[in-house]
Design a protein around this motif. Structure first.
Motif, PDB file in Angstrom:
ATOM      1  N   GLN A  28      -3.770  -1.449   7.991  1.00 15.79           N
ATOM      2  CA  GLN A  28      -4.404  -1.752   6.713  1.00 15.79           C
ATOM      3  C   GLN A  28      -5.914  -1.812   6.853  1.00 15.79           C
ATOM      4  N   SER A  85       0.811  -1.213   0.000  1.00 17.75           N
ATOM      5  CA  SER A  85       0.000   0.000   0.000  1.00 17.75           C
ATOM      6  C   SER A  85       0.844   1.263   0.000  1.00 17.75           C
ATOM      7  N   ASP A 118       0.721  -3.598  11.522  1.00 15.55           N
ATOM      8  CA  ASP A 118       0.588  -3.393  10.083  1.00 15.55           C
ATOM      9  C   ASP A 118      -0.810  -3.788   9.608  1.00 15.55           C
ATOM     10  N   SER A 119      -1.311  -4.941  10.078  1.00 17.02           N
ATOM     11  CA  SER A 119      -2.642  -5.375   9.661  1.00 17.02           C
ATOM     12  C   SER A 119      -3.716  -4.456  10.228  1.00 17.02           C
TER      13      SER A 119
END
Length: 174
Positions: A105, A23, A101-102
């Motif tokens: 996102q 991303s 990080d997840s």
């Protein structure tokens, strides 16, 4: 040896901040692994060394007039056991980075969906106002509209249908 490994890890962690994920943002999993490896190396190895120094053992044996003395320490053999703090710190840092990080996102996806739905709502509102303005009669062309209510009496049509009395509105344009 330990200081060169530490300097190598610090330089690698500074380089990993330039890595990006799909991303376009910083991949926090890699940065977390490097940071966790450094912290694990500093803290974990010292704790393991202090535990290993306390648990060292020595033995002596006598055979035929010769005395043999040997001492063993758990962390002096090298390999994976000497870098257990580094490895566990890197794994913990990677896990923490991957989780954050997840979460980032998911937050980006939710913001995208919120913006998409707001855009759809705005487009429907714009369509409503355009249609309303298009159907509004223009008053500047000199045309006058008048509406008359006319009563229609009860009657029978040519095909035999009985129509009840009612009132009909008729538009007259002048």
């Amino acid at each position: 040896m330990k200081t060169t490994l530490l300097i190598l890890l610090v330089s690698m962690s500074s380089l990993l901040t330039a890595c990006s994920n799909a991303s376009g943002g910083v991949n926090k999993g890699l940065v977390g692994a490097a940071t966790g490896g450094i912290l694990g190396s500093i803290v974990g190895d010292r704790l393991l060394k202090s535990n290993n120094n306390n648990g060292s053992s020595s033995s002596s044996s006598t055979t035929g007039g010769t005395t043999t003395t040997s001492s063993s320490s758990g962390g002096s053999g090298g390999g994976l056991s000497s870098h257990a703090g580094l490895i566990s710190g890197a794994v913990a840092g990677y896990a923490a980075g991957a989780i954050s990080d997840s979460m980032a996102q998911n937050e980006v996806k939710q913001k995208y969906l919120d913006g998409y739905n707001k855009g759809r709502s705005d487009a429907i509102k714009d369509l409503y106002w355009l249609k309303r303005d298009a159907e509004r009669p223009s008053s500047g062309d000199g045309v006058q509209r008048r509406y008359y209510e006319v009563p229609v009496p009860e009657h029978v049509t040519t095909d035999g249908v009985l129509v009840e009395p009612r009132k009909v509105v008729i538009e007259v344009v002048e």
